[in-house]
Scaffold this motif. Sequence first.
Motif, PDB file in Angstrom:
ATOM      1  N   PHE A 212     -47.296 -17.746  18.440  1.00  0.00           N
ATOM      2  CA  PHE A 212     -47.458 -19.161  18.802  1.00  0.00           C
ATOM      3  C   PHE A 212     -46.221 -19.969  18.418  1.00  0.00           C
ATOM      4  O   PHE A 212     -45.771 -20.831  19.187  1.00  0.00           O
ATOM      5  CB  PHE A 212     -48.698 -19.735  18.114  1.00  0.00           C
ATOM      6  CG  PHE A 212     -49.047 -21.130  18.560  1.00  0.00           C
ATOM      7  CD1 PHE A 212     -49.670 -21.350  19.778  1.00  0.00           C
ATOM      8  CD2 PHE A 212     -48.737 -22.225  17.767  1.00  0.00           C
ATOM      9  CE1 PHE A 212     -49.981 -22.634  20.191  1.00  0.00           C
ATOM     10  CE2 PHE A 212     -49.043 -23.511  18.171  1.00  0.00           C
ATOM     11  CZ  PHE A 212     -49.672 -23.709  19.395  1.00  0.00           C
ATOM     12  N   LEU A 213     -45.660 -19.692  17.237  1.00  0.00           N
ATOM     13  CA  LEU A 213     -44.447 -20.402  16.821  1.00  0.00           C
ATOM     14  C   LEU A 213     -43.260 -20.059  17.717  1.00  0.00           C
ATOM     15  O   LEU A 213     -42.418 -20.923  18.015  1.00  0.00           O
ATOM     16  CB  LEU A 213     -44.116 -20.060  15.366  1.00  0.00           C
ATOM     17  CG  LEU A 213     -45.073 -20.615  14.312  1.00  0.00           C
ATOM     18  CD1 LEU A 213     -44.671 -20.134  12.919  1.00  0.00           C
ATOM     19  CD2 LEU A 213     -45.105 -22.141  14.352  1.00  0.00           C
ATOM     20  N   ILE A 214     -43.208 -18.796  18.156  1.00  0.00           N
ATOM     21  CA  ILE A 214     -42.116 -18.404  19.052  1.00  0.00           C
ATOM     22  C   ILE A 214     -42.239 -19.110  20.391  1.00  0.00           C
ATOM     23  O   ILE A 214     -41.262 -19.634  20.938  1.00  0.00           O
ATOM     24  CB  ILE A 214     -42.112 -16.869  19.250  1.00  0.00           C
ATOM     25  CG1 ILE A 214     -41.731 -16.179  17.931  1.00  0.00           C
ATOM     26  CG2 ILE A 214     -41.137 -16.470  20.347  1.00  0.00           C
ATOM     27  CD1 ILE A 214     -41.852 -14.665  17.980  1.00  0.00           C
TER      28      ILE A 214
ATOM     29  N   HIS B  84     -36.009 -34.874  29.677  1.00  0.00           N
ATOM     30  CA  HIS B  84     -36.089 -33.722  30.578  1.00  0.00           C
ATOM     31  C   HIS B  84     -37.497 -33.141  30.624  1.00  0.00           C
ATOM     32  O   HIS B  84     -37.690 -32.028  31.088  1.00  0.00           O
ATOM     33  CB  HIS B  84     -35.108 -32.628  30.132  1.00  0.00           C
ATOM     34  CG  HIS B  84     -33.669 -33.036  30.246  1.00  0.00           C
ATOM     35  ND1 HIS B  84     -33.135 -33.565  31.395  1.00  0.00           N
ATOM     36  CD2 HIS B  84     -32.651 -33.012  29.344  1.00  0.00           C
ATOM     37  CE1 HIS B  84     -31.853 -33.835  31.207  1.00  0.00           C
ATOM     38  NE2 HIS B  84     -31.541 -33.521  29.969  1.00  0.00           N
ATOM     39  N   ARG B  85     -38.459 -33.874  30.131  1.00  0.00           N
ATOM     40  CA  ARG B  85     -39.837 -33.399  30.141  1.00  0.00           C
ATOM     41  C   ARG B  85     -40.703 -34.369  30.937  1.00  0.00           C
ATOM     42  O   ARG B  85     -40.436 -35.565  30.978  1.00  0.00           O
ATOM     43  CB  ARG B  85     -40.384 -33.271  28.719  1.00  0.00           C
ATOM     44  CG  ARG B  85     -39.629 -32.295  27.834  1.00  0.00           C
ATOM     45  CD  ARG B  85     -40.305 -32.173  26.484  1.00  0.00           C
ATOM     46  NE  ARG B  85     -41.612 -31.566  26.591  1.00  0.00           N
ATOM     47  CZ  ARG B  85     -41.849 -30.266  26.386  1.00  0.00           C
ATOM     48  NH1 ARG B  85     -40.867 -29.452  26.064  1.00  0.00           N
ATOM     49  NH2 ARG B  85     -43.066 -29.781  26.488  1.00  0.00           N
TER      50      ARG B  85
ATOM     51  N   ASN C 158     -39.553 -24.540  21.535  1.00  0.00           N
ATOM     52  CA  ASN C 158     -38.883 -25.618  22.275  1.00  0.00           C
ATOM     53  C   ASN C 158     -39.573 -26.956  22.040  1.00  0.00           C
ATOM     54  O   ASN C 158     -38.915 -28.009  21.960  1.00  0.00           O
ATOM     55  CB  ASN C 158     -38.858 -25.292  23.764  1.00  0.00           C
ATOM     56  CG  ASN C 158     -37.870 -24.177  24.088  1.00  0.00           C
ATOM     57  OD1 ASN C 158     -36.905 -23.964  23.355  1.00  0.00           O
ATOM     58  ND2 ASN C 158     -38.110 -23.453  25.165  1.00  0.00           N
ATOM     59  N   ILE C 159     -40.916 -26.924  21.936  1.00  0.00           N
ATOM     60  CA  ILE C 159     -41.642 -28.168  21.657  1.00  0.00           C
ATOM     61  C   ILE C 159     -41.250 -28.707  20.285  1.00  0.00           C
ATOM     62  O   ILE C 159     -41.011 -29.911  20.114  1.00  0.00           O
ATOM     63  CB  ILE C 159     -43.159 -27.924  21.728  1.00  0.00           C
ATOM     64  CG1 ILE C 159     -43.567 -27.508  23.151  1.00  0.00           C
ATOM     65  CG2 ILE C 159     -43.926 -29.172  21.310  1.00  0.00           C
ATOM     66  CD1 ILE C 159     -45.039 -27.202  23.301  1.00  0.00           C
TER      67      ILE C 159
ATOM     68  N   SER D  54     -39.020 -28.729  30.874  1.00  0.00           N
ATOM     69  CA  SER D  54     -40.335 -28.093  30.779  1.00  0.00           C
ATOM     70  C   SER D  54     -41.011 -28.157  32.132  1.00  0.00           C
ATOM     71  O   SER D  54     -40.944 -29.168  32.824  1.00  0.00           O
ATOM     72  CB  SER D  54     -41.195 -28.814  29.728  1.00  0.00           C
ATOM     73  OG  SER D  54     -42.511 -28.308  29.738  1.00  0.00           O
ATOM     74  N   ILE D  55     -41.659 -27.045  32.500  1.00  0.00           N
ATOM     75  CA  ILE D  55     -42.340 -26.997  33.797  1.00  0.00           C
ATOM     76  C   ILE D  55     -43.726 -27.608  33.714  1.00  0.00           C
ATOM     77  O   ILE D  55     -44.382 -27.829  34.729  1.00  0.00           O
ATOM     78  CB  ILE D  55     -42.436 -25.544  34.312  1.00  0.00           C
ATOM     79  CG1 ILE D  55     -43.264 -24.689  33.320  1.00  0.00           C
ATOM     80  CG2 ILE D  55     -41.060 -24.949  34.520  1.00  0.00           C
ATOM     81  CD1 ILE D  55     -43.531 -23.288  33.807  1.00  0.00           C
TER      82      ILE D  55
END
Length: 388
Positions: free
Chosen positions: A101-103, A134-135, A107-108, A4-5
């Motif tokens: 929002f779900l789309i 990785h976050r 990833n979360i 995640s950025i």
Amino acid sequence: MKRSIFKNLRAELVIYSVISMILAVFTEGIIIFILSVVGSALGISDKGYGRVAAHNMVGREEKKHMRLPDYHAIKRWNHDTIIGIMLVIVLFAVIFFIMYFLILTRNIIKDIEYISGGISQIASGDMNEKLEVHRNDEIGEIVVQVNKMSDDIKRLVEAEREAMQTNKDMITCVAHDLRTPLTSVLGYLQLATDTEKYSVEERQKYARIAMKKANRLQGLIEDLFSYTKLMSGEITLHYNEIDIVKLIEQMVEEFYPLFKENELEYTLKYNVDSLIMNIDGEMMARAIQNLISNAIKYGKDGKKVFIELEKFEHEVQIRVTNFGLIIPPESLEHIFDKFYRVEESRSSQTGGTGLGLNIAKEIAVLHGGTIDVTSGSNGTCFTIALPL
């Protein structure tokens, strides 16, 4: 877990919410426009939005124009129609917002489900499960803490298992090491009290042997008592100014009968005549006593024992060297472990609890020092190093 950025979960959710809202409004606008165009093309747009005044229909029976409802048409909608249209618009806006929002946050959700699965595995007893990090946000911090918790639990479980094994070993050692001398004491005392079968000289001999066995039994009990106090942290050092040179001389004198009995020559050597140190004299005497006793037990074949004290700039070293059997390298690694014995069988001649060297090590560590051992053709040397 995918990378995640974002470095802040709240900022990420806010951005996803704004994007979802924009996409929902845009999508709904497109759908309304398409429905209006299609409705006009089919000639039902006016009917769909309410009836228009009759003069707007005159002269246009032969052809319908494709157009959106104008201001006058909207003015003629009744109150229920407007409320209904607004509710439909809001409902679809909410549906589109939730969908987008779900789309965007899928990833979360996957990361949270991944963490939940990992915690379930840890809870089931799989302490080797490691979550990938990785976050850089709060979810990543949760993963770090979960891994840390897993490591802590694993260490606690291993420590508990080791403690249980230690207790089993202690029970085994105590049962073996106390039973033999106790049986001997009872046997020789029985012979010493048989006045009819044995003479006074013989009974005195048996009494002396019983005394010797009783002393060995006392030493074993003291080792066990010292070990339990050291392991439970109940030992409190009582520091006093002690002349460590005089202390070693006194310990060697106490062992003089054992040196003579085992036909061992001993040499006491030091590079200072006096050295005052702030130590617990009783505890340090116990550590030195264990090293000398060990040298006598295992150095009989070498016929001599060296006891040395050497003062350096920042430390003092106490060395006890015997010239018995060389300790194998694989045994040197475990020589200070509790209950460890170099010989395979627990000989009654050299036997003990296997705690003497472990106790000496703990005492040296409590004084801020170290203990080490080397074994080779030049003898087996135990060295206690204490800071000055």
